[in-house]
Design an enzyme around this catalytic site. Structure first.
Site, PDB file in Angstrom:
ATOM      1  N   LYS A 101     -14.195   0.172 -13.414  1.00 25.99           N
ATOM      2  CA  LYS A 101     -14.481  -1.146 -12.834  1.00 25.99           C
ATOM      3  C   LYS A 101     -14.968  -2.124 -13.913  1.00 25.99           C
ATOM      4  CE  LYS A 101     -13.101  -0.451  -8.652  1.00 25.99           C
ATOM      5  NZ  LYS A 101     -12.011  -1.247  -8.081  1.00 25.99           N
ATOM      6  N   TYR A 133     -15.810   6.156 -12.550  1.00 20.39           N
ATOM      7  CA  TYR A 133     -15.447   5.034 -11.665  1.00 20.39           C
ATOM      8  C   TYR A 133     -16.036   3.726 -12.207  1.00 20.39           C
ATOM      9  CZ  TYR A 133     -15.541   2.074  -7.447  1.00 20.39           C
ATOM     10  OH  TYR A 133     -15.410   1.035  -6.556  1.00 20.39           O
ATOM     11  N   VAL A 141       0.574   1.004  -6.826  1.00 18.22           N
ATOM     12  CA  VAL A 141       0.145   0.087  -7.888  1.00 18.22           C
ATOM     13  C   VAL A 141       0.221   0.703  -9.286  1.00 18.22           C
ATOM     14  CG1 VAL A 141      -1.340  -1.325  -6.401  1.00 18.22           C
ATOM     15  CG2 VAL A 141      -2.334   0.652  -7.616  1.00 18.22           C
ATOM     16  N   THR A 192     -17.060   1.495   4.200  1.00 15.88           N
ATOM     17  CA  THR A 192     -15.658   1.809   4.493  1.00 15.88           C
ATOM     18  C   THR A 192     -15.510   3.324   4.316  1.00 15.88           C
ATOM     19  OG1 THR A 192     -15.095   1.573   2.183  1.00 15.88           O
ATOM     20  CG2 THR A 192     -14.874  -0.394   3.554  1.00 15.88           C
ATOM     21  N   ASP A 216       0.856  -1.195   0.000  1.00 11.02           N
ATOM     22  CA  ASP A 216       0.000   0.000   0.000  1.00 11.02           C
ATOM     23  C   ASP A 216       0.885   1.236   0.000  1.00 11.02           C
ATOM     24  OD1 ASP A 216      -2.080   2.031   0.909  1.00 11.02           O
ATOM     25  OD2 ASP A 216      -3.273   0.216   1.167  1.00 11.02           O
ATOM     26  N   ASN A 252      -6.711  -5.167  -5.033  1.00  8.73           N
ATOM     27  CA  ASN A 252      -7.820  -4.501  -4.348  1.00  8.73           C
ATOM     28  C   ASN A 252      -7.691  -2.978  -4.349  1.00  8.73           C
ATOM     29  OD1 ASN A 252      -9.913  -4.141  -2.006  1.00  8.73           O
ATOM     30  ND2 ASN A 252      -7.994  -3.288  -1.215  1.00  8.73           N
ATOM     31  N   VAL A 288     -20.187  -0.952   0.662  1.00  5.44           N
ATOM     32  CA  VAL A 288     -19.757  -1.290   2.030  1.00  5.44           C
ATOM     33  C   VAL A 288     -19.345   0.019   2.703  1.00  5.44           C
ATOM     34  CG1 VAL A 288     -18.191  -2.680   3.434  1.00  5.44           C
ATOM     35  CG2 VAL A 288     -18.807  -3.459   1.130  1.00  5.44           C
TER      36      VAL A 288
HETATM   37  N1  LIG Z   1     -16.390   0.293  -0.236  1.00  4.16           N
HETATM   38  C1  LIG Z   1     -17.235   0.019  -1.193  1.00  4.16           C
HETATM   39  O1  LIG Z   1     -18.435   0.272  -1.108  1.00  4.16           O
HETATM   40  C2  LIG Z   1     -16.743  -0.651  -2.459  1.00  4.16           C
HETATM   41  C3  LIG Z   1     -17.707  -1.176  -3.320  1.00  4.16           C
HETATM   42  C4  LIG Z   1     -17.282  -1.795  -4.495  1.00  4.16           C
HETATM   43  C5  LIG Z   1     -15.939  -1.900  -4.777  1.00  4.16           C
HETATM   44  N2  LIG Z   1     -15.029  -1.373  -3.919  1.00  4.16           N
HETATM   45  C6  LIG Z   1     -13.618  -1.510  -4.284  1.00  4.16           C
HETATM   46  O2  LIG Z   1     -12.958  -2.210  -3.256  1.00  4.16           O
HETATM   47  C7  LIG Z   1     -11.603  -1.760  -3.158  1.00  4.16           C
HETATM   48  C8  LIG Z   1     -11.308  -1.322  -1.733  1.00  4.16           C
HETATM   49  O3  LIG Z   1     -12.221  -0.287  -1.386  1.00  4.16           O
HETATM   50  P1  LIG Z   1     -12.300   0.329   0.093  1.00  4.16           P
HETATM   51  O4  LIG Z   1     -13.711   0.677   0.318  1.00  4.16           O
HETATM   52  O5  LIG Z   1     -11.598  -0.531   1.036  1.00  4.16           O
HETATM   53  O6  LIG Z   1     -11.470   1.703  -0.153  1.00  4.16           O
HETATM   54  P2  LIG Z   1     -10.538   2.530   0.862  1.00  4.16           P
HETATM   55  O7  LIG Z   1     -10.402   3.874   0.243  1.00  4.16           O
HETATM   56  O8  LIG Z   1     -11.035   2.417   2.243  1.00  4.16           O
HETATM   57  O9  LIG Z   1      -9.133   1.745   0.768  1.00  4.16           O
HETATM   58  C9  LIG Z   1      -8.401   1.750  -0.424  1.00  4.16           C
HETATM   59  C10 LIG Z   1      -6.968   1.357  -0.128  1.00  4.16           C
HETATM   60  O10 LIG Z   1      -6.236   1.419  -1.381  1.00  4.16           O
HETATM   61  C11 LIG Z   1      -5.012   2.094  -1.137  1.00  4.16           C
HETATM   62  N3  LIG Z   1      -4.509   2.720  -2.371  1.00  4.16           N
HETATM   63  C12 LIG Z   1      -5.029   3.761  -3.050  1.00  4.16           C
HETATM   64  N4  LIG Z   1      -4.241   4.094  -4.084  1.00  4.16           N
HETATM   65  C13 LIG Z   1      -3.195   3.232  -4.058  1.00  4.16           C
HETATM   66  C14 LIG Z   1      -2.039   3.058  -4.867  1.00  4.16           C
HETATM   67  N5  LIG Z   1      -1.785   3.880  -5.905  1.00  4.16           N
HETATM   68  N6  LIG Z   1      -1.173   2.058  -4.572  1.00  4.16           N
HETATM   69  C15 LIG Z   1      -1.394   1.248  -3.505  1.00  4.16           C
HETATM   70  N7  LIG Z   1      -2.468   1.375  -2.690  1.00  4.16           N
HETATM   71  C16 LIG Z   1      -3.353   2.342  -2.976  1.00  4.16           C
HETATM   72  C17 LIG Z   1      -5.337   3.125  -0.054  1.00  4.16           C
HETATM   73  O11 LIG Z   1      -4.176   3.606   0.593  1.00  4.16           O
HETATM   74  C18 LIG Z   1      -6.261   2.327   0.848  1.00  4.16           C
HETATM   75  O12 LIG Z   1      -5.546   1.593   1.813  1.00  4.16           O
HETATM   76  C19 LIG Z   1     -11.442  -0.669  -4.198  1.00  4.16           C
HETATM   77  O13 LIG Z   1     -10.918  -1.203  -5.393  1.00  4.16           O
HETATM   78  C20 LIG Z   1     -12.869  -0.207  -4.421  1.00  4.16           C
HETATM   79  O14 LIG Z   1     -13.040   0.401  -5.675  1.00  4.16           O
HETATM   80  C21 LIG Z   1     -15.393  -0.753  -2.766  1.00  4.16           C
END
Ligand SMILES: NC(=O)c1ccc[n+]([C@@H]2O[C@H](COP(=O)([O-])OP(=O)(O)OC[C@H]3O[C@@H](n4cnc5c(N)ncnc54)[C@H](O)[C@@H]3O)[C@@H](O)[C@H]2O)c1
Length: 267
Positions: A165, A161, A66, A198, A39, A92, A196
């Site tokens: 995806k 977004y 990433v 988060t 991360d 992720n 979710v």
């Molecule tokens: N939370 C939701 O409702 C939801 C729904 C569908 C999909 N998602 C997907 O699930 C995944 C995680 O989402 P989340 O809710 O935990 O988000 P979040 O923002 O809480 O966490 C994202 C994490 O990715 C890291 N990150 C961001 N850019 C980065 C980079 N360039 N290199 C390395 N790490 C990096 C951040 O530091 C963080 O730890 C994402 O791909 C998101 O699109 C989330």
């Protein structure tokens, strides 16, 4: 031994410092895998590692951006050195920046393209290079990409977004096809999480209000739940357990698939 057991497996979870990724890293460790969290948020990532270790899991943090090919090279090399192999890569890490289509900002779109598409594509590339026969890890394995329910429905305020995806979905299918055809023994699947709460999920709900699409966060969340036959939001553990499934031998004949984990929202 259960087919869900991951004892002896080595996993790398991108974006595992917080949110869904942290939950996935914890669940993989609980299932027996040794886990590296990659991360850009070092302090938070280390705290998540400490929490996993406290419960008896095997985990380490490595810096990873990433979007950067060299960062991937270094991280995968160090992961193999740290864990003694690599069998599971969970792509992720992701970002979401809400906007109405009429207000789309090119820089915001570029950020999402870079992290969500480029980041996932590079993750698959480096997983393949390491895990295919002859690679430094060389035992095959599983790649799990995190797409979104946004790839399967049309929700307002998240056009760019959603596009990124949908791209994760296609990357998954073509990568699975190449892996199969070229005998890499690496399965590639993706998950479409529902909403979710988060930090990302909560921000999204707040943004919907700011964009004038819903009168309040409660009404936005209520609308999402209303679109969800199972009648609730997703939980981190819902997504984490699906990732464990796709990483484990329980899914040994599943590749090139997208698994909705959304309470039926996207059906
Ligand atoms: N939370 C939701 O409702 C939801 C729904 C569908 C999909 N998602 C997907 O699930 C995944 C995680 O989402 P989340 O809710 O935990 O988000 P979040 O923002 O809480 O966490 C994202 C994490 O990715 C890291 N990150 C961001 N850019 C980065 C980079 N360039 N290199 C390395 N790490 C990096 C951040 O530091 C963080 O730890 C994402 O791909 C998101 O699109 C989330």
């Amino acid at each position: 031994m259960s087919v869900y057991d991951l004892t002896g497996r080595k996993a790398l979870v991108t974006g595992g410092a917080r949110g869904l990724g942290a939950g996935m890293a914890e669940a993989l460790a609980r299932a027996g895998a040794a886990v590296v969290i990659g991360d850009i948020r070092e302090e938070l990532g280390q705290a998540t590692v400490d929490a996993i270790k406290k419960t008896g899991g095997d985990a380490a943090f490595l810096p990873l951006n990433v979007t950067d090919d060299h960062s991937w090279e270094r991280c995968v090399e160090s992961t193999i050195a740290e864990l003694g192999g690599l069998d599971i890569v969970v792509n992720n890490a992701g970002v979401e920046i809400s906007s109405l289509v009429v207000d789309l900002d090119p820089d915001d779109i570029r950020t999402m393209l870079e992290v969500n598409i480029l980041g996932t594509a590079l993750g698959i590339k480096h997983a393949f290079r390491a895990m295919r026969p002859g690679g430094p890890a060389g035992r095959g394995g599983a790649v799990v990409n995190i797409a979104s329910v946004a790839a399967t429905i049309a929700f307002p305020g998240i056009a760019a977004y959603s596009a990124t995806k949908s791209a994760v979905d296609r990357l998954t299918r073509v990568a699975a096809m190449e892996s199969g055809k070229l005998g890499y023994a690496i399965r590639v699947n993706c998950v479409y999480p529902g909403l979710v709460p988060t930090e990302m999920g909560n921000q999204l709900a707040q943004d919907m209000v700011t964009l004038g699409l819903f009168p309040s966060v409660e009404e936005c969340v209520g609308a999402v739940i209303g679109l969800t036959p199972h009648g609730r939001l997703g939980e981190v553990s819902d997504m984490a357990d699906a990732v464990v499934f796709l990483a484990s031998d329980a899914s040994r004949f599943i590749t090139g698939a997208g698994l909705p984990v959304d309470g039926g929202m996207g059906m």
